[in-house]
Each structure stands twice: as structure tokens, then as C-alpha cells.
Design a protein around this motif. Structure first.
Motif, PDB file in Angstrom:
ATOM      1  N   VAL A 110       0.850  -1.191   0.000  1.00  0.00           N
ATOM      2  CA  VAL A 110       0.000   0.000   0.000  1.00  0.00           C
ATOM      3  C   VAL A 110       0.884   1.239   0.000  1.00  0.00           C
ATOM      4  N   PRO A 111       0.770   2.103  -1.024  1.00  0.00           N
ATOM      5  CA  PRO A 111       1.604   3.315  -1.050  1.00  0.00           C
ATOM      6  C   PRO A 111       1.173   4.306   0.023  1.00  0.00           C
ATOM      7  N   PHE A 112       2.127   5.065   0.530  1.00  0.00           N
ATOM      8  CA  PHE A 112       1.807   6.118   1.495  1.00  0.00           C
ATOM      9  C   PHE A 112       1.377   7.363   0.736  1.00  0.00           C
ATOM     10  N   THR A 113       0.186   7.880   1.059  1.00  0.00           N
ATOM     11  CA  THR A 113      -0.323   9.100   0.429  1.00  0.00           C
ATOM     12  C   THR A 113      -0.791  10.070   1.515  1.00  0.00           C
ATOM     13  N   LEU A 114      -1.204  11.258   1.082  1.00  0.00           N
ATOM     14  CA  LEU A 114      -1.740  12.249   2.016  1.00  0.00           C
ATOM     15  C   LEU A 114      -3.265  12.185   2.123  1.00  0.00           C
TER      16      LEU A 114
END
Length: 199
Positions: A47-51
């Protein structure tokens, strides 16, 4: 006495359904911010880290349960009809992506965050932390369960529960928690302004 109570109930109902122009503007603004947050990301395995967590949390803290959830719903609907605003694109087929559970979690978590904040007459840090913590827990719960189910029973990429917890929680949790803490301090300053209608 019953007539007075009926009138109070009617006022409460009208207040619930009343939507101000500024509410619509703020919903649209946060839907746009959530979309922008999807593209501010750090690609990591799983899971990519996003804002997105920052903006969905702020939507609940600042807009409340109803309008906060509406802003997230607008974002999700736009993505499902084909606008490429999700982290991995868009379209109705996105419901079969393992990470779609996080979008469900954003919707429910934003509502719960706003609901907890609305229960207090005064905005205190303990309440804001409780609201944010509850919302973030819901996001992770929905995300982890959905990722596990889709990976194991649809995409045929078997993954163990511990590996899911590592990829979907432990790796991204520190960054998301930091974003939420920043959101709490920002919300503490902005909520009184929004409640007084001073824009």
C-alpha cells in the motif's frame, strides 16, 4: 408538552437537512484535496503512502460527520465513474483492487471522526485525538480486511494475515499517524472559526 417536543424535533430535522452554500463549497474543496492527496505518494510495497488520510481526517474534523462523509463520497463516486483520481487510476473495476477497502474506510472513518467531534460542545485535544484515532482505526480495519480478501480470493495472490498487517499497517502507520497529529493541531485552530461562520 408533546407539541413543544414535536416542534423541537422538526427544528432538529430541518437543521440536519439544511445545506448551506458554504457547505457545498467545502465539500467540493475537500473532495479535490483528497484527489490531490492520492497523487502525493511514496511508492512502497503493498500500500503506497499518500496524504489522503490527512485530508479525509480533516474533512471529518472540520466539516463534521455528514458533510465530511459527503466530501469523501463525492471523491469515490467520481473515481468509480472513470475519473482517474484514485492512487491506481479510476473506473468501476477499481472495486476489485485490493486497496479499495481503504476508500471504504475513508468514508466510514470520516463519518465517525466527525460524529465524535460533534458530540462535544467544546473542542479539546483529547476529543480530537479520540475522534482521529477512531477514524484511523476504521480505515486500517477496512483496508486490511479488504486487501486480504481480494488478494486471497480474487486476484489469486495468496498472502498471510501477518504479511497483510505489515504491508497495510505497520509500514504506513507512522506517516499516517504523523499526518493525523498535524491535522489535529490545524483543526483545533480552524474549528472555532468554522463554527462561528467566520470565513
Amino acid at each position: 408538552m408533546s407539541r413543544e417536543k414535536a416542534n423541537q424535533d422538526m427544528v432538529q430535522k430541518n437543521k440536519f437537512w439544511k445545506i448551506r452554500t458554504v457547505d457545498l463549497i467545502l465539500c467540493a474543496l475537500f473532495a479535490a484535496l483528497i484527489a490531490v492527496g492520492a497523487f502525493i505518494k511514496i511508492p512502497i510495497p503493498g500500500v503506497p503512502f499518500t496524504l489522503q488520510v490527512l485530508f479525509t481526517t480533516l474533512a471529518g474534523l472540520l466539516l463534521g460527520s455528514r458533510m465530511g462523509a459527503v466530501s469523501v463520497a463525492i471523491y469515490i463516486i467520481l473515481g468509480l465513474v472513470g475519473v482517474p483520481i484514485f492512487t491506481g487510476g479510476g473506473g468501476i473495476g477499481y472495486v476489485l483492487y485490493p486497496t479499495f477497502g481503504y476508500l471504504i474506510g475513508f468514508l466510514v472513518g470520516t463519518f465517525v471522526t466527525g460524529w465524535i467531534v460533534e458530540r462535544g460542545k467544546t473542542i479539546t485535544y483529547p476529543r480530537l485525538f479520540a475522534a482521529t484515532g477512531a477514524g484511523l482505526a476504521i480505515v486500517y480495519f477496512c483496508g486490511i480486511v479488504y486487501f486480504y480478501l481480494i488478494s486471497n480470493f480474487y486476484t489469486n495472490n495468496p498472502i498471510g494475515i501477518w504479511a497483510v498487517i505489515v504491508q497495510c499497517f505497520l509500514v504506513v502507520a507512522p506517516g499516517n499517524i504523523a499526518c493525523c497529529i498535524g491535522g489535529i493541531f490545524l483543526a483545533k485552530r480552524l474549528i472555532p472559526i468554522l463554527r462561528k461562520g467566520q470565513f
